[in-house]
Design an enzyme around this catalytic site. Structure first.
Site, PDB file in Angstrom:
ATOM      1  NE  ARG A   1      -0.850  24.713 -13.684  1.00  0.00           N
ATOM      2  CZ  ARG A   1      -1.992  24.998 -12.983  1.00  0.00           C
ATOM      3  NH1 ARG A   1      -2.668  23.906 -12.478  1.00  0.00           N
ATOM      4  NH2 ARG A   1      -2.849  26.067 -13.363  1.00  0.00           N
TER       5      ARG A   1
ATOM      6  CE  LYS B   1      -8.434  -2.041 -12.921  1.00  0.00           C
ATOM      7  NZ  LYS B   1      -9.946  -2.333 -13.312  1.00  0.00           N
TER       8      LYS B   1
ATOM      9  CE  LYS C   1      -7.826  -9.406 -10.403  1.00  0.00           C
ATOM     10  NZ  LYS C   1      -7.726  -7.973 -10.900  1.00  0.00           N
TER      11      LYS C   1
ATOM     12  CD  GLU D   1     -11.006 -11.844 -10.538  1.00  0.00           C
ATOM     13  OE1 GLU D   1     -10.671 -10.607 -10.671  1.00  0.00           O
ATOM     14  OE2 GLU D   1     -11.065 -12.586 -11.590  1.00  0.00           O
TER      15      GLU D   1
ATOM     16  CG  ASP E   1     -14.435  -9.861 -11.569  1.00  0.00           C
ATOM     17  OD1 ASP E   1     -14.349  -8.805 -11.071  1.00  0.00           O
ATOM     18  OD2 ASP E   1     -14.185 -10.355 -12.527  1.00  0.00           O
TER      19      ASP E   1
END
Length: 284
Positions: free
Chosen positions: A103, A138, A170, A200, A221
């Site tokens: 597994r 992410k 950002k 960004e 973006d």
């Protein structure tokens, strides 16, 4: 040709944790109760669906760490395409060991092969353009290096690995820093000459500010393909362009045709479906 490399130290650490999580304090009590200690077995890992394989080194490590006498022989390489029923690896050795490590091996391979398969689908959609499909941060906590490796197995490229290897300014950084100019000037004054700086923007007037200040990459973006194309035109020869924001298989072609250099896709690592792999065993 893409170089595929996984740090062996990272592999062994992750696999040990996975085995410890699964085996607990008493071990595989089902296998211990039902399989004779001297039983040997041969098995294959096979794909139930079309896909791209990733994670063979982790699967091999799962069996090796649990029992060095288990023999693991890959039938394909990471980055290879497999069809339903295609054999991925052959395994032989003590039956108890194969069943107990199964597994952990399949969990790693299924997850990473799913990412590689999804990446390959995006890469196929944009192959007529210059755009590279890249991943994001992410990722599953603790598995980032492996998931980014899987993106490369699928023909994609890696964005930064963490907060410490590149500057990405950002919207929240810009807001707190007091604007694009102050943010870029502060970043240039702070980091070393080998560190890339990306920023960004979501409007073309912001892009004009970036061009006036200078950066290495601009992240366009949530812009329409038409606005991106204009951004690419303005940035030509001055800095590289990256597109992001809600990218999916339906929209990625038009985004790539805007002329951007890179397209970042968070879904590669946060939403990819596991590739269905199974281990079929025969007791000798």
């Amino acid at each position: 040709m893409t170089t595929l490399f996984l740090n062996p130290l990272l592999i062994d650490d992750a696999v040990r944790r996975a085995l410890e999580e699964d085996l607990g304090r008493a071990g595989d009590i089902t296998t211990l109760a039902t399989i004779p200690a001297d039983a040997t077995a041969e098995a294959v890992i096979a794909s139930r669906k079309d896909g791209v394989i990733a994670g063979l080194p982790l699967a091999a490590a799962a069996f090796r760490i649990y029992d060095p006498s288990v023999r693991f022989e890959p039938a394909v390489a990471d980055g290879d395409h497999v069809s339903p029923g295609g054999v991925v690896a052959r395994i032989s050795g003590p039956a108890r060991s194969i069943l107990s490590a199964e597994r952990a091996a399949l969990n790693f391979m299924g997850r990473l092969s799913g990412i590689a398969t999804a990446t390959a689908a995006y890469v196929e959609r944009v192959k007529h353009t210059r755009a590279k499909i890249v991943c994001t941060r992410k990722t599953t906590p603790g598995l980032r290096a492996f998931e980014k490796y899987a993106v490369k197995c699928g023909g994609g490229a890696n964005h930064r690995y963490g907060l410490d290897d590149a500057v990405l300014i950002k919207d929240n950084h810009i807001a707190v820093a007091g604007g694009i100019g102050p943010a870029l000037r502060a970043a240039k004054a702070s980091v070393g000459h080998l560190v890339k700086i990306e920023i960004e923007v979501d409007r073309l007037d912001q892009l004009d500010e970036v061009l006036a200040e200078g950066a290495d990459v601009v992240l366009l973006d949530n812009m329409s393909p038409e606005l991106m194309a204009e951004g690419v035109r303005r940035a030509a020869g001055k800095l590289r362009t990256e597109a992001s924001g809600g990218v999916n298989l339906e929209s990625v072609r038009a985004i790539a045709e805007s002329g951007v250099d890179m397209i970042s896709v968070g879904a590669l690592t946060h939403s990819s479906t596991v590739l269905d792999l199974g281990l079929d065993i025969a007791i000798a």
